[in-house]
Design an enzyme around this catalytic site. Structure first.
Site, PDB file in Angstrom:
ATOM      1  CG  ASP B  76      42.238  35.828  40.525  1.00 57.42           C
ATOM      2  OD1 ASP B  76      42.855  35.457  39.495  1.00 57.42           O
ATOM      3  OD2 ASP B  76      42.647  35.578  41.678  1.00 57.42           O
ATOM      4  CD  GLU B 138      48.440  34.186  39.916  1.00 57.04           C
ATOM      5  OE1 GLU B 138      49.640  33.899  39.880  1.00 57.04           O
ATOM      6  OE2 GLU B 138      48.036  35.291  40.338  1.00 57.04           O
TER       7      GLU B 138
END
Lengths: 446, 446
Positions: B76, B138
């Protein structure tokens, strides 16, 4: 003759919100409404256009040898937001339990209209030359008032300036305000970095503007309320023992005061009472402070910038310019290494204290006493009304601050109100004052 | 075989912004894109759904007697805002002057994909059992990662955890990170009044929460950087002279550092160098601070409330819980009279320092040296990667932090980039590491 109360309700129904451009026509409507009332009362009225909202000026000359009184007030009102907190609509004036609820009821339509109503009732028996200066921009900082006063010094010339835009010390207690604090207002902007950086990667090695702001604020005023700017107290005139004794007789209830503001403590300079600290001691208060992340939760950033704004309330003989200079010099002295600082000066105003034993004040005291049936008390106010010093300087006339409102009138807040009895007694006091003033000025006493 | 660079560009073109719900499908698309690449490379892949974004887990078993490496990373990316500051669109990867510009180029798609590409190139010659754990959350705090790790301890079991999500000390200088600071994050909310009050009418007699916040912040840390919380430094392990000497040999340029962050000074604890202050000394930084009026111009209000948020970066052997307890106790001690205080604890994390002479670290050092042709340096980081301590605790495995990025990669900012040469050498280093690790673990040396 139309009942003044009903007239006031009509006046209050006009949403003359000066700050809101969508109400521009309403503000003008309020000016013309006043024009009509004052014209009906035999005044020569002029609605003076400005770059903002009009100034209503009116005068009625009765006798060249009679004293002249200039009544100042304002017909504009604060915005009514938040609307949902009003129990009755702000521009549908409602009388409940003897109180008139409406935006502007106390600030200042009700108070200024008491004097207009007095003039209407006195009609041809007006004992003084009377002038009205009623502006429509008080709630937006009166940008056009002082230029108007300066330009029309002669036309506005008066023996006394009469203002009713302040509170009585307590319900039913007639009050004259003889002192106001002055104001110096500074804004400080600090920068230690070109951009915000990560508090992990950089923490320990770069300036943090939030800390710099905190260190500086902590050095401006200590927790005991002592202001640490060198020279700050040099020109402060101490309160005379008689004055302090007079305040000690006022019905001040510390517990009620704490309850009113929701405070558990009343911190301030040791050795001074609460009234003295609010009225006759200078103060310094941060009004706004900001740096870094303002949202919910956590963000690990070292802020590049910080700002704080602070106001200093001043007392005689402190000079706002000099105090601002001292503050700025001290800020430069305590600025930690590694920060760029910009200091912005906002508006200021002179402190004012007038003698309580002058003929106009004594006339006002008797006028109030006759209306309320109680001895008038003399108080100071902690706030600033810069126009008072301007009137004193430009017109060289004493100012009488004869408030008919109450601290509990919810000024600038929802459910603003004005006690109907204070409106009635305000009209009475106004008539008394106009009747008594010539005698007092001649050295007599009623 | 497809060029890994072209594959990376394909990966970077997927706008897998985990924080933005409108990109939920894109995040999933990125997970499946990884699934396809890893499946092509002969891995058994599972895209594990979570309450948020999926976790990609893959493994390839080559030999039960071979060591096992777990590569952790994330697919991500940060939101690309502010878009107008990008010179090329964030999700149209562009190569310019040897640099790959795209959101996620360095953080962390480029770095994690270097390991995927290495595994693809090694194909059937993979010298270790290899596992990939690549999460999609994250950038939103990894809410589902630790629960997943705890639940799948056995499946994730490894001899080494390899992470590439950090910077090299300087361009062309191969770097291993062996220390991270921990974190304790507190928020303080103060209230001195039930409502904001007028600074004129009340100034001098009521609490001002902005001042209370400033006094407290000034007592948390002095301008020399010393943190005044009693007991704060008790568990700090001093830096060994050899370690300090090693840092002194690093090519650190204080003037370049100041220029990078736009600072005129680098304030901090006297007697410690900048790197030691960022890596091995605990810090305290206010991250956000607010009270009263935040707008333009002046407003004469005494704020009823104030807040400040501060992060403390911790070093071995400081314990985040104990430090938060000490800080909270001190805050209660220095709270001025007349204020209600609420203390909120945000996330924390343990500090980590691992030995630099362990076989995996030595294997990693040689792997990097072979790729870049320069001796590997060992550095700490000032930031926190809480998952590192979690891996060490849950999997009881050493963690190797082998960063391929640069401080200048514009992480979390516009124009994020990744040097193409670091991507190529990262693939090489990854292959070297997988080849060298078994020898180092057996006690050999290449």
């Amino acid at each position: 003759m139309i009942d003044p109360l009903n007239q006031l309700l009509e006046f209050l129904a006009i949403p003359s919100v000066s700050a809101d451009p969508s109400h521009k026509q309403d503000v003008e409507r309020a000016a013309h409404w006043l024009d009509n009332r004052l014209s009906e009362a035999g005044f020569a009225v002029e609605v003076v256009p400005t770059t903002g909202h009009p100034i209503v000026y009116a005068e009625k000359q009765v006798d060249a040898s009679a004293p002249t009184v200039l009544v100042y007030g304002h017909y504009d009102v604060q915005p009514p937001d938040p609307l949902e907190l009003w129990e009755t609509p702000p521009f549908e004036p409602t009388i409940k339990d003897g109180k008139i609820y409406a935006r502007g009821a106390s600030d200042d339509k009700g108070q200024v209209f008491a004097h207009v109503a007095a003039a209407m009732q006195l009609a041809d028996d007006l004992p003084v030359n009377l002038k009205f200066l009623i502006e429509g921009e008080e709630e937006v900082g009166s940008p056009n008032l002082v230029p108007f006063v300066k330009e029309h010094r002669r036309r506005l010339a008066a023996d006394v300036v009469l203002i009713s835009d302040s509170p009585m010390f307590a319900p039913g207690l007639p009050t004259l305000t003889y002192g106001l604090r002055g104001l110096a207002y500074l804004e400080v902007r600090l920068r230690g970095l070109a951009r915000d950086v990560h508090s992990g990667a950089y923490g320990g090695a770069v300036p943090n503007a939030a800390h710099a702001a905190a260190w500086m604020i902590a050095q401006l005023k200590d927790p005991m309320g002592w202001i640490r700017i060198p020279g700050f107290y040099d020109d402060v005139v101490p309160v005379a023992p008689e004055e302090r004794a007079m305040w000690a007789r006022l019905p001040f209830d510390e517990e009620a005061f704490k309850a009113e503001v929701g405070a558990e403590a009343t911190p301030g300079e040791p050795g001074y009472g609460i009234l003295e600290r609010r009225w006759a001691r200078p103060t310094l208060d941060v009004n706004g402070l900001g740096s870094g992340y303002q949202g919910e939760g956590s963000k690990t950033v070292i802020p590049a910038e910080a700002f704080f704004k602070f106001s200093m309330r001043l007392v005689p003989d402190q000079d706002p310019e000099k105090i601002a200079d001292l503050a700025e010099a001290y800020l430069r002295e305590i600025l930690p290494e590694g920060y760029a600082m910009e200091v912005i000066r906002h508006h200021g105003g002179d402190p004012v204290v007038v003698p309580t034993n002058s003929p106009p004040m004594q006339a006002a005291a008797q006028a109030l006493e006759e209306a309320w049936g109680r001895e008038t008390v003399f108080t100071r106010e902690g706030g600033s009304i810069p126009i008072v010093a301007d009137f004193m300087r430009e017109l060289e006339a004493p100012v009488v601050l004869m408030g008919f409102g109450l601290e509990s009138d919810n000024l600038h807040a929802p459910n603003e109100k004005f006690d109907a009895v204070n409106f009635e007694k305000g009209i009475e006091a106004s008539k008394n004052f106009l009747r008594l003033l010539p005698m007092y000025l001649k050295g007599g006493s009623a």
